[in-house]
Design a protein around this motif. Structure first.
Motif, PDB file in Angstrom:
ATOM      1  N   CYS A   1      22.478  -4.032 -29.804  1.00  0.00           N
ATOM      2  CA  CYS A   1      22.783  -4.485 -31.160  1.00  0.00           C
ATOM      3  C   CYS A   1      24.233  -4.959 -31.188  1.00  0.00           C
ATOM      4  O   CYS A   1      25.143  -4.202 -30.832  1.00  0.00           O
ATOM      5  CB  CYS A   1      22.592  -3.368 -32.170  1.00  0.00           C
ATOM      6  N   ASN A   2      24.429  -6.216 -31.573  1.00  0.00           N
ATOM      7  CA  ASN A   2      25.779  -6.798 -31.647  1.00  0.00           C
ATOM      8  C   ASN A   2      26.561  -6.616 -30.345  1.00  0.00           C
ATOM      9  O   ASN A   2      27.748  -6.271 -30.356  1.00  0.00           O
ATOM     10  CB  ASN A   2      26.574  -6.191 -32.813  1.00  0.00           C
ATOM     11  N   GLY A   3      25.885  -6.809 -29.225  1.00  0.00           N
ATOM     12  CA  GLY A   3      26.556  -6.773 -27.929  1.00  0.00           C
ATOM     13  C   GLY A   3      26.808  -5.395 -27.367  1.00  0.00           C
ATOM     14  O   GLY A   3      27.412  -5.251 -26.299  1.00  0.00           O
ATOM     15  N   THR A   4      26.346  -4.362 -28.067  1.00  0.00           N
ATOM     16  CA  THR A   4      26.546  -2.986 -27.615  1.00  0.00           C
ATOM     17  C   THR A   4      25.198  -2.325 -27.324  1.00  0.00           C
ATOM     18  O   THR A   4      24.260  -2.466 -28.105  1.00  0.00           O
ATOM     19  CB  THR A   4      27.290  -2.160 -28.687  1.00  0.00           C
ATOM     20  N   ALA A   5      25.109  -1.619 -26.206  1.00  0.00           N
ATOM     21  CA  ALA A   5      23.888  -0.875 -25.881  1.00  0.00           C
ATOM     22  C   ALA A   5      23.868   0.403 -26.710  1.00  0.00           C
ATOM     23  O   ALA A   5      24.699   1.286 -26.519  1.00  0.00           O
ATOM     24  CB  ALA A   5      23.836  -0.545 -24.393  1.00  0.00           C
ATOM     25  N   VAL A   6      22.926   0.490 -27.656  1.00  0.00           N
ATOM     26  CA  VAL A   6      22.870   1.635 -28.566  1.00  0.00           C
ATOM     27  C   VAL A   6      21.697   2.561 -28.263  1.00  0.00           C
ATOM     28  O   VAL A   6      21.659   3.698 -28.729  1.00  0.00           O
ATOM     29  CB  VAL A   6      22.800   1.182 -30.039  1.00  0.00           C
ATOM     30  N   GLY A   7      20.721   2.072 -27.482  1.00  0.00           N
ATOM     31  CA  GLY A   7      19.550   2.884 -27.188  1.00  0.00           C
ATOM     32  C   GLY A   7      19.045   2.662 -25.784  1.00  0.00           C
ATOM     33  O   GLY A   7      19.377   1.667 -25.132  1.00  0.00           O
ATOM     34  N   VAL A   8      18.233   3.619 -25.305  1.00  0.00           N
ATOM     35  CA  VAL A   8      17.591   3.535 -23.994  1.00  0.00           C
ATOM     36  C   VAL A   8      16.076   3.557 -24.216  1.00  0.00           C
ATOM     37  O   VAL A   8      15.559   4.467 -24.881  1.00  0.00           O
ATOM     38  CB  VAL A   8      17.980   4.728 -23.096  1.00  0.00           C
ATOM     39  N   VAL A   9      15.370   2.562 -23.685  1.00  0.00           N
ATOM     40  CA  VAL A   9      13.912   2.503 -23.856  1.00  0.00           C
ATOM     41  C   VAL A   9      13.285   3.805 -23.366  1.00  0.00           C
ATOM     42  O   VAL A   9      13.473   4.196 -22.215  1.00  0.00           O
ATOM     43  CB  VAL A   9      13.306   1.304 -23.085  1.00  0.00           C
ATOM     44  N   SER A  10      12.521   4.480 -24.257  1.00  0.00           N
ATOM     45  CA  SER A  10      11.944   5.769 -23.912  1.00  0.00           C
ATOM     46  C   SER A  10      10.418   5.732 -23.877  1.00  0.00           C
ATOM     47  O   SER A  10       9.817   5.852 -22.813  1.00  0.00           O
ATOM     48  CB  SER A  10      12.422   6.847 -24.891  1.00  0.00           C
ATOM     49  N   PHE A  11       9.765   5.560 -25.032  1.00  0.00           N
ATOM     50  CA  PHE A  11       8.298   5.559 -25.012  1.00  0.00           C
ATOM     51  C   PHE A  11       7.724   4.793 -26.189  1.00  0.00           C
ATOM     52  O   PHE A  11       8.412   4.512 -27.173  1.00  0.00           O
ATOM     53  CB  PHE A  11       7.734   6.996 -24.993  1.00  0.00           C
ATOM     54  N   ASN A  12       6.444   4.451 -26.066  1.00  0.00           N
ATOM     55  CA  ASN A  12       5.723   3.761 -27.131  1.00  0.00           C
ATOM     56  C   ASN A  12       4.307   4.312 -27.218  1.00  0.00           C
ATOM     57  O   ASN A  12       3.966   5.267 -26.519  1.00  0.00           O
ATOM     58  CB  ASN A  12       5.720   2.243 -26.890  1.00  0.00           C
ATOM     59  N   GLU A  13       3.511   3.711 -28.072  1.00  0.00           N
ATOM     60  CA  GLU A  13       2.120   4.146 -28.188  1.00  0.00           C
ATOM     61  C   GLU A  13       1.402   3.860 -26.874  1.00  0.00           C
ATOM     62  O   GLU A  13       1.440   2.734 -26.373  1.00  0.00           O
ATOM     63  CB  GLU A  13       1.435   3.407 -29.349  1.00  0.00           C
ATOM     64  N   GLU A  14       0.744   4.864 -26.334  1.00  0.00           N
ATOM     65  CA  GLU A  14       0.110   4.722 -25.020  1.00  0.00           C
ATOM     66  C   GLU A  14      -0.959   3.629 -25.034  1.00  0.00           C
ATOM     67  O   GLU A  14      -1.791   3.550 -25.942  1.00  0.00           O
ATOM     68  CB  GLU A  14      -0.513   6.061 -24.607  1.00  0.00           C
ATOM     69  N   ASN A  15      -0.893   2.794 -24.018  1.00  0.00           N
ATOM     70  CA  ASN A  15      -1.879   1.723 -23.827  1.00  0.00           C
ATOM     71  C   ASN A  15      -1.991   0.769 -25.010  1.00  0.00           C
ATOM     72  O   ASN A  15      -3.056   0.231 -25.301  1.00  0.00           O
ATOM     73  CB  ASN A  15      -3.266   2.318 -23.525  1.00  0.00           C
ATOM     74  N   ASN A  16      -0.860   0.571 -25.707  1.00  0.00           N
ATOM     75  CA  ASN A  16      -0.885  -0.368 -26.831  1.00  0.00           C
ATOM     76  C   ASN A  16       0.497  -0.980 -27.037  1.00  0.00           C
ATOM     77  O   ASN A  16       1.218  -0.616 -27.966  1.00  0.00           O
ATOM     78  CB  ASN A  16      -1.361   0.325 -28.111  1.00  0.00           C
ATOM     79  N   CYS A  17       0.855  -1.900 -26.166  1.00  0.00           N
ATOM     80  CA  CYS A  17       2.137  -2.597 -26.305  1.00  0.00           C
ATOM     81  C   CYS A  17       2.049  -3.751 -27.307  1.00  0.00           C
ATOM     82  O   CYS A  17       3.048  -4.139 -27.903  1.00  0.00           O
ATOM     83  CB  CYS A  17       2.577  -3.181 -24.960  1.00  0.00           C
ATOM     84  N   ASP A  18       0.866  -4.312 -27.451  1.00  0.00           N
ATOM     85  CA  ASP A  18       0.729  -5.583 -28.168  1.00  0.00           C
ATOM     86  C   ASP A  18       0.889  -5.447 -29.676  1.00  0.00           C
ATOM     87  O   ASP A  18       1.676  -6.160 -30.295  1.00  0.00           O
ATOM     88  CB  ASP A  18      -0.631  -6.214 -27.844  1.00  0.00           C
ATOM     89  N   LYS A  19       0.122  -4.537 -30.278  1.00  0.00           N
ATOM     90  CA  LYS A  19       0.200  -4.331 -31.731  1.00  0.00           C
ATOM     91  C   LYS A  19       0.202  -2.837 -32.025  1.00  0.00           C
ATOM     92  O   LYS A  19      -0.775  -2.284 -32.535  1.00  0.00           O
ATOM     93  CB  LYS A  19      -0.979  -5.018 -32.433  1.00  0.00           C
TER      94      LYS A  19
END
Length: 214
Positions: A166-184
């Motif tokens: 965000c605004n050139g600064t790393a504010v978060g680290v990708v952790s997790f999402n809904e399993e087997n559902n990246c699209d929607k």
């Protein structure tokens, strides 16, 4: 942006925060792994130079079951020289909240759709921050150490450990999402909030002077 690799194959993203340290997700490491990182690459190939990891600093509060405190610092076995294509990214200097509806971005070599294959090219997508309390409610979890995004687009398998910028600064680290559902996805994508871990991060970056072996 770096590619964190196992046996020469991309498994996670990560990002340089100094000449010798990479931040990524703790769940990218399993006991016994010998990870390497590729720096300065836009397109991954077998000839990309790899740097060995000397030490794995996994957050002491990491909970693999709940994926809480999902952050790790990789100490490389040599110092990186910055070039036009190899640079570090800044992280917050103090604890901070990212306002809901802020536009940020996430990048990685992960799959571009559910069950898809990893991308050879580094991809980037814009994402929208969601109110943290709404995110916690959706996931049924109470924590202040998350940042969440919601809506079309985001990350998928292979993007773990990459930066939410965000605004050139790393504010978060990708952790997790809904399993087997990246699209929607029906629930928000979750990132580890870097600013909640600054004391620990700075202690490692400033305090580690000796050589270690894992």
């Amino acid at each position: 942006m770096v590619s964190v690799q196992k046996n020469g194959t991309h498994t996670c993203g990560g990002f340089l925060v100094s000449e010798q340290f990479v931040i990524t997700a703790a769940h990218c490491f399993e006991k016994g792994d010998k990870l390497t990182v590729v720096v300065g690459a836009h397109e991954l190939n077998r000839n990309s130079p790899r740097i060995a990891v000397k030490f794995y600093h996994i957050h002491p509060g990491y909970d693999s079951a709940e994926l809480l405190n999902d952050i790790m610092i990789l100490q490389l076995n040599k110092t990186i020289k910055y070039t036009k294509t190899i640079k570090s990214i800044s992280i917050p200097k103090k604890d901070m909240n990212i306002k809901a509806n802020s536009k940020c971005s996430v990048a990685g070599w992960g799959a571009q759709k559910t069950s898809g294959s990893a991308s050879e090219q580094l991809m980037e997508v814009n994402v929208t921050i969601i109110d943290n309390k709404k995110c916690q409610k959706k996931w049924g979890q109470k924590t202040t150490s998350w940042i969440c995004t919601f809506g079309k687009g985001g990350f998928c398998q292979g993007d773990s450990g990459g930066p939410l910028v965000c605004n050139g600064t790393a504010v978060g680290v990708v952790s997790f999402n809904e399993e087997n559902n990246c699209d929607k996805p029906n629930v928000p994508n979750v990132y580890t909030r870097i600013s909640k871990f600054l004391t620990w991060i700075n202690a490692i970056l400033k305090g580690v002077k000796q050589d270690y072996d894992y």
